[in-house]
Design a protein around this motif. Structure first.
Motif, PDB file in Angstrom:
ATOM      1  N   SER A 101       0.834  -1.241  -0.064  1.00 38.80           N
ATOM      2  CA  SER A 101       0.061   0.123  -0.117  1.00 38.80           C
ATOM      3  C   SER A 101       0.865   1.368  -0.053  1.00 38.80           C
ATOM      4  N   HIS A 102       0.328   2.474   0.063  1.00 38.12           N
ATOM      5  CA  HIS A 102       0.983   3.696   0.237  1.00 38.12           C
ATOM      6  C   HIS A 102       1.496   3.821   1.428  1.00 38.12           C
ATOM      7  N   ILE A 103       1.119   3.093   2.602  1.00 39.77           N
ATOM      8  CA  ILE A 103       1.663   3.168   4.015  1.00 39.77           C
ATOM      9  C   ILE A 103       2.728   2.344   4.029  1.00 39.77           C
ATOM     10  N   LEU A 104       3.984   3.218   3.942  1.00 37.46           N
ATOM     11  CA  LEU A 104       5.360   2.626   3.760  1.00 37.46           C
ATOM     12  C   LEU A 104       5.902   2.283   5.246  1.00 37.46           C
ATOM     13  N   PHE A 105       5.290   2.934   6.346  1.00 33.86           N
ATOM     14  CA  PHE A 105       5.637   2.296   7.625  1.00 33.86           C
ATOM     15  C   PHE A 105       4.618   2.725   8.801  1.00 33.86           C
ATOM     16  N   SER A 106       4.421   1.795   9.676  1.00 34.79           N
ATOM     17  CA  SER A 106       3.242   2.384  10.784  1.00 34.79           C
ATOM     18  C   SER A 106       4.085   1.610  12.007  1.00 34.79           C
ATOM     19  N   GLU A 107       3.900   2.371  12.918  1.00 29.56           N
ATOM     20  CA  GLU A 107       4.482   1.756  14.355  1.00 29.56           C
ATOM     21  C   GLU A 107       3.829   2.618  15.530  1.00 29.56           C
ATOM     22  N   ILE A 108       3.552   1.934  16.387  1.00 33.76           N
ATOM     23  CA  ILE A 108       2.867   2.448  17.587  1.00 33.76           C
ATOM     24  C   ILE A 108       3.765   3.520  18.039  1.00 33.76           C
ATOM     25  N   TYR A 109       4.749   3.594  18.596  1.00 30.68           N
ATOM     26  CA  TYR A 109       5.790   4.672  19.256  1.00 30.68           C
ATOM     27  C   TYR A 109       6.336   5.580  18.047  1.00 30.68           C
ATOM     28  N   ASP A 110       6.740   5.091  16.980  1.00 32.24           N
ATOM     29  CA  ASP A 110       7.254   6.037  16.164  1.00 32.24           C
ATOM     30  C   ASP A 110       6.412   6.775  15.109  1.00 32.24           C
ATOM     31  N   GLY A 111       5.251   6.253  14.786  1.00 35.59           N
ATOM     32  CA  GLY A 111       4.186   6.856  13.918  1.00 35.59           C
ATOM     33  C   GLY A 111       3.894   6.360  12.622  1.00 35.59           C
ATOM     34  N   GLU A 112       3.861   7.025  11.669  1.00 32.10           N
ATOM     35  CA  GLU A 112       3.424   6.603  10.452  1.00 32.10           C
ATOM     36  C   GLU A 112       3.773   7.494   9.240  1.00 32.10           C
ATOM     37  N   ARG A 113       4.291   6.615   8.190  1.00 31.67           N
ATOM     38  CA  ARG A 113       4.859   7.362   7.089  1.00 31.67           C
ATOM     39  C   ARG A 113       3.970   6.842   5.736  1.00 31.67           C
ATOM     40  N   GLN A 114       3.277   7.845   4.961  1.00 31.37           N
ATOM     41  CA  GLN A 114       2.560   7.404   3.846  1.00 31.37           C
ATOM     42  C   GLN A 114       3.189   8.206   2.498  1.00 31.37           C
ATOM     43  N   ASP A 115       3.045   7.500   1.467  1.00 37.62           N
ATOM     44  CA  ASP A 115       3.670   8.044  -0.036  1.00 37.62           C
ATOM     45  C   ASP A 115       2.285   8.132  -0.601  1.00 37.62           C
ATOM     46  N   LEU A 116       1.698   9.323  -0.619  1.00 40.78           N
ATOM     47  CA  LEU A 116       0.378   9.356  -1.355  1.00 40.78           C
ATOM     48  C   LEU A 116       0.405   9.090  -2.811  1.00 40.78           C
ATOM     49  N   ARG A 117       1.747   9.221  -3.483  1.00 42.64           N
ATOM     50  CA  ARG A 117       1.772   8.927  -4.842  1.00 42.64           C
ATOM     51  C   ARG A 117       1.579   7.679  -5.037  1.00 42.64           C
ATOM     52  N   LYS A 118       1.758   6.698  -4.260  1.00 40.87           N
ATOM     53  CA  LYS A 118       1.696   5.337  -4.342  1.00 40.87           C
ATOM     54  C   LYS A 118       0.471   4.748  -3.906  1.00 40.87           C
ATOM     55  N   GLU A 119      -0.528   5.773  -3.681  1.00 34.82           N
ATOM     56  CA  GLU A 119      -1.724   5.238  -3.288  1.00 34.82           C
ATOM     57  C   GLU A 119      -2.703   4.577  -4.385  1.00 34.82           C
ATOM     58  N   ILE A 120      -3.397   3.385  -4.298  1.00 37.72           N
ATOM     59  CA  ILE A 120      -3.962   2.706  -5.233  1.00 37.72           C
ATOM     60  C   ILE A 120      -5.362   2.824  -5.304  1.00 37.72           C
ATOM     61  N   LYS A 121      -5.815   3.886  -6.286  1.00 35.21           N
ATOM     62  CA  LYS A 121      -7.047   4.234  -6.141  1.00 35.21           C
ATOM     63  C   LYS A 121      -8.263   3.162  -6.532  1.00 35.21           C
ATOM     64  N   GLY A 122      -9.091   2.861  -5.790  1.00 36.47           N
ATOM     65  CA  GLY A 122     -10.047   1.787  -6.000  1.00 36.47           C
ATOM     66  C   GLY A 122      -9.840   0.485  -5.731  1.00 36.47           C
ATOM     67  N   TRP A 123      -8.773   0.282  -5.224  1.00 35.03           N
ATOM     68  CA  TRP A 123      -8.266  -1.136  -4.868  1.00 35.03           C
ATOM     69  C   TRP A 123      -9.079  -2.147  -4.311  1.00 35.03           C
TER      70      TRP A 123
END
Length: 899
Positions: free
Chosen positions: A272-294
């Protein structure tokens, strides 16, 4: 002859008819309203009576349960006052079935019975009904520090649907959708449990989300608590290295046939466009990689890869018993600040837990970074040090699409301030919204008085609970910890139960107490346990006994005692094994955690540190545990164990007196906490208790009416003073506004939550030890219990009136307060106390729920002045300084002379 009544008289008669009518409300099954996903074989039914008449009591009830039009159970008319948790007694309930239940109630004042109807839906009643298989993405980069995968499957619906239900859980966190629409409104599901021993699944009615023809289910999986690093030792993958999904959609067609769409090897996965997600450190998203209508049916997933089957068990799963995490209040920034370093900072005005949702138009590739902190230093610079290793950041790479709305998915933050980087041009604060996340607990209690700072304290207590009750009762929500510390939960549990309905919240968490309990009965310091094997510590591990009993007292729910009793007994036996000659004087102890130290803030009152002997504290809590086990055993009619525990309690108290007390009653630790605990748990001979009270008061005076207690002494400080006739001292402590005190953080630093330390920020606006300085740590908010039970005066009798069946209204005036009011939604309905002083007169307005009684204690010595709506009262009792009378349900307005 016809008579025409004037309109005002008709209105009055109609009003009287409505006033006189009995009604039934707040129907619940397993303490939940219209629940979906009940897997208890004999679910319990409850309801409340509502009437404006006084002295209303239920005399009989009749429950009927139907599946469609078919009657599956009826109690017949039962003569009983019982309106709480009547167990189902009919034929076996079918899985994934909707039931309608009706209760008919008769009372002592109305000829016509009242009727009410509600619903519930079962989950899977047997473990072998899982047709789904555990699956994981099979993507190599799917690790705790890697991507967040999408999983999907398409399926056909060929005929009209009668109902459709999803059963879903994950190892990790999930977000599910059907045909592009989110399934449910819950977040961070399935929550946090001891995953390999206890895992809950959620049930959703998705009938309206399916359509005839091709459909698609999509699920995104995050690491969550399952494999994210937990605690300060950077342990990762504690429960497993690979996240996994278990999904089962049960479709019932209108023609009576059925179908199942399940997780299996036919599903596809991709990054997905979520490159990293973790409880303490947070989240990184690259919206250029978001898959529309997936997650739509017509999406082409031919380039996606096949999932892998995982070999996890399903025989230990159970349907969720607690309310899930949901979104709640939202906040807009109250200020946009610029730090001395030139940083742009949003101030949301309230320390909250959740995340920031914002709307933005930007260039493709533009990076927006949000940094979350609780405080600014005295120069206005964001204070990150108390986060320790937690990064607490959200990073977003923009796609270039205009007016995008962005928020995280699988993390949360504790913050009031957010530093924003990467924006071009002037920031628009209206584009940013702080969204709160916490377990969907129903608000129950309210408190207000004439002192604005005490009212702010009450708000801070409640916000501390909101921020830390995210599926488990965490200690703090911001740093690299956020663990279910047992000590914090134990001392705060009564206050928590007044603020919100936490019956099911704690019922679920206590399952993990049992699951993670050591074979020798020891209870870990954090639940779920991520710290390894431990030996029990007083005031922390004792949560396994104290919280179940507190929940029974507040809600009158014996089931929580029955479910936990074996665990409670095992823990007490563990402590008995540690004790030598009935003295618990070995092993690690937290003791009176974070009590006052001379060098904490170099305060003028710091004549001496308030360090209490660790084993004196342990012995007091040993006695407390035994006392609660005696009470629990009596409730559950375990008479032989009662006798054993009563004899043990006497020996433990005698051992205390021999080890920690001189012949005159002086304790080896001359601290507030030592005397508080000894008095609270009746550790001293009765003849020496007044001497102990005098020493306690002198100690408080020596600190210029400041408290010096830590986590274990603070909850009992004011209750002990009030119990022994020192309520004026208790009020002075409550209203003290210089360090150390409850009001110091509010007056000096504008606190909006409870702090971990009395001086997390010192009087000179510098910070305490950043290794342990949380600004959202609810333990010291346990004073809320005293505020409710003493200032407002609302309490329940334990032995024969748990759950407010028999309540007490006994307000203690003082502190210069001119009014106080409190209310509480008991299992029977609303109880309220509202008092106001005007000159020499006191007005006390109360409300008592139907089907209950309350003993009211009037704070006056002038018995002849007490009147109800202007009419003198009779049959009053004199009890020491109090005058009392027991009243049935209804509203009353008393006046009396107090000076």
């Amino acid at each position: 002859m016809k008579y025409h009544l004037p309109p005002f008289l008709i209105a009055s008669l109609l009003s009287f008819s409505s006033w006189a009518q009995l009604s039934v409300q707040n129907l619940t099954v397993e303490n939940l309203s219209n629940p979906i996903g009940i897997d208890r074989a004999q679910p319990r039914f409850s309801w409340q009576l509502n009437s404006d008449k006084q002295n209303v009591k239920q005399t009989a009830y009749e429950i009927s349960v139907r599946s469609g039009k078919k009657l599956v159970w009826s109690t017949g008319k039962i003569s009983s006052e019982n309106s709480l948790r009547i167990p189902y007694g009919g034929a076996n309930l079918e899985s994934d079935s909707k039931y309608t239940w009706q209760v008919k109630v008769w009372d002592n004042q109305t000829k016509t019975p009242a009727l009410a109807t509600s619903n519930f839906q079962t989950a899977m009643m047997r473990h072998d009904e899982w047709k789904a298989q555990w699956i994981n993405s099979g993507i190599e980069a799917d690790s705790v520090n890697g991507i967040v995968p999408h999983l999907r499957k398409t399926f056909e619906v060929k005929k009209p649907i009668a109902s459709a239900t999803v059963f879903v859980t994950s190892r990790g966190l999930y977000e599910a959708s059907l045909n592009g629409k989110r399934v449910g409104d819950t977040f961070l599901t399935p929550g946090w449990t001891s995953y390999n021993k206890h895992l809950q699944y959620q049930t959703y009615d998705v009938t309206k989300q399916l359509s005839t023809g091709k459909n698609a289910v999509g699920v995104t999986l995050g690491s969550g608590w399952y494999r994210t690093k937990l605690a300060w030792e950077n342990h990762k993958n504690l429960y497993g290295k690979e996240t996994a999904l278990l999904f089962q959609l049960h479709i019932k067609y209108a023609d009576g046939s059925e179908d199942w769409i399940v997780s299996d090897n036919s599903w596809k996965s991709t990054t997905s466009h979520i490159l990293f997600s973790e409880i303490y450190d947070g989240e990184r998203q690259d919206l250029r990689k978001e898959i529309k209508g997936w997650d739509l049916a017509n999406f082409d997933d031919s380039k996606w890869q096949n999932v892998k089957i995982a070999s996890f068990a399903t025989d230990y799963l159970n349907a969720s018993v607690n309310e899930p995490i949901k979104k709640h209040e939202t906040f807009k920034p109250v200020k946009v600040l610029t730090s001395p370093k030139g940083e742009t900072i949003l101030d949301f005005g309230q320390n909250v837990v959740g995340w920031v949702k914002f709307k933005i138009s930007g260039k493709a590739g533009q990076m927006i970074k949000l940094y979350h902190v609780e405080m600014l230093d005295k120069h206005g610079v964001p204070y990150f040090e108390n986060l320790r290793s937690a990064k607490a950041q959200a990073h977003y790479v923009l796609s270039g699409e205009p007016n995008q709305t962005i928020e995280p998915h699988f993390t949360f933050f504790g913050f009031r301030y957010v530093k924003v980087e990467g924006l071009e041009g002037k920031i628009n604060p209206e584009d940013f919204t702080a969204v709160t996340l916490y377990s969907d607990m129903k608000p129950l209690g309210s408190f207000e008085c004439s002192n604005p700072m005490v009212n702010q304290l009450q708000k801070n207590i409640q916000w501390g609970q909101r921020g830390n009750f995210l599926d488990v009762p965490t200690d703090c929500p911001q740093r690299d910890e956020r663990l279910g510390w047992t000590g914090d939960a134990e001392v705060f549990s009564r206050t928590a139960a007044y603020n919100f309905n936490v019956n099911q919240f704690f019922a679920k968490w206590l399952k993990d107490v049992t699951a993670d309990q050591e074979p020798d009965g020891a209870i870990p310091f954090v639940i779920p346990n991520v710290l390894g094997k431990v030996t029990g510590a007083a005031g922390w591990s004792d949560a396994g006994i104290i919280i179940p009993y507190n929940m029974y007292v507040v809600y009158g729910d014996k089931q929580i005692l029955q479910d936990q009793y074996a665990s409670m007994k095992a823990y007490l036996n563990h402590v008995r094994g540690l004790a030598k000659n009935d003295l618990w004087n070995m092993g690690f102890q937290f003791a009176d955690w974070l009590s006052y130290r001379v060098d904490d803030s170099k305060s003028a009152i710091g004549q001496k540190s308030a360090v209490t002997d660790v084993y004196l504290v342990a012995q007091c809590f040993y006695a407390y545990n035994i006392e609660l086990m005696i009470k629990a055993a009596k409730v559950l009619q375990k008479n032989e164990e009662v006798a054993d525990y009563e004899a043990l309690l006497q020996r433990v108290k005698k051992a205390f007196q021999q080890e920690f007390m001189t012949a005159s009653g002086r304790l080896i630790s001359e601290t507030q906490t030592a005397y508080i605990l000894a008095l609270q748990f009746d550790m001293l001979p009765e003849s020496l208790r007044q001497n102990a009270v005098n020493r306690l008061v002198e100690n408080i005076k020596s600190y210029e009416y400041h408290l010096t207690t830590g986590f274990l002494g603070t909850p009992f400080l004011n209750p002990v003073l009030t119990r022994y006739g020192q309520n004026d001292v208790a009020y002075k402590l409550l209203l003290q506004d210089t360090y150390p005190s409850w009001l110091y953080p509010i007056k000096s630093h504008g606190a909006t939550t409870i702090w971990e330390r009395w001086d997390s920020m010192k009087p000179d606006s510098t910070f305490q030890d950043p290794g342990m300085t949380s600004f959202n740590h609810y333990a010291y908010g346990a004073v809320g219990d005293w505020m409710y039970r003493t200032i407002a005066g609302i309490d329940t009798k334990e032995a024969d009136g748990a759950g407010y069946k028999l309540s007490v209204i006994k307000p203690e005036l003082g502190g210069g307060l001119t009014f106080a009011k409190g209310s509480y939604l008991t299992p029977y309905g609303k109880i309220a106390s509202n008092w106001k002083i005007e000159g020499d007169w006191l007005t006390l307005e109360i409300e008592v729920p139907a089907n209950t009684e309350s003993t009211v204690y009037f704070p006056t010595s002038d018995i002849s002045s007490i009147k109800n709506n202007g009419v003198a009262l009779t049959d009053l009792k004199q009890e020491g300084k109090w005058i009392s009378k027991t009243f049935g349900s209804g509203k009353y307005a008393f006046t009396m002379k107090i000076r």
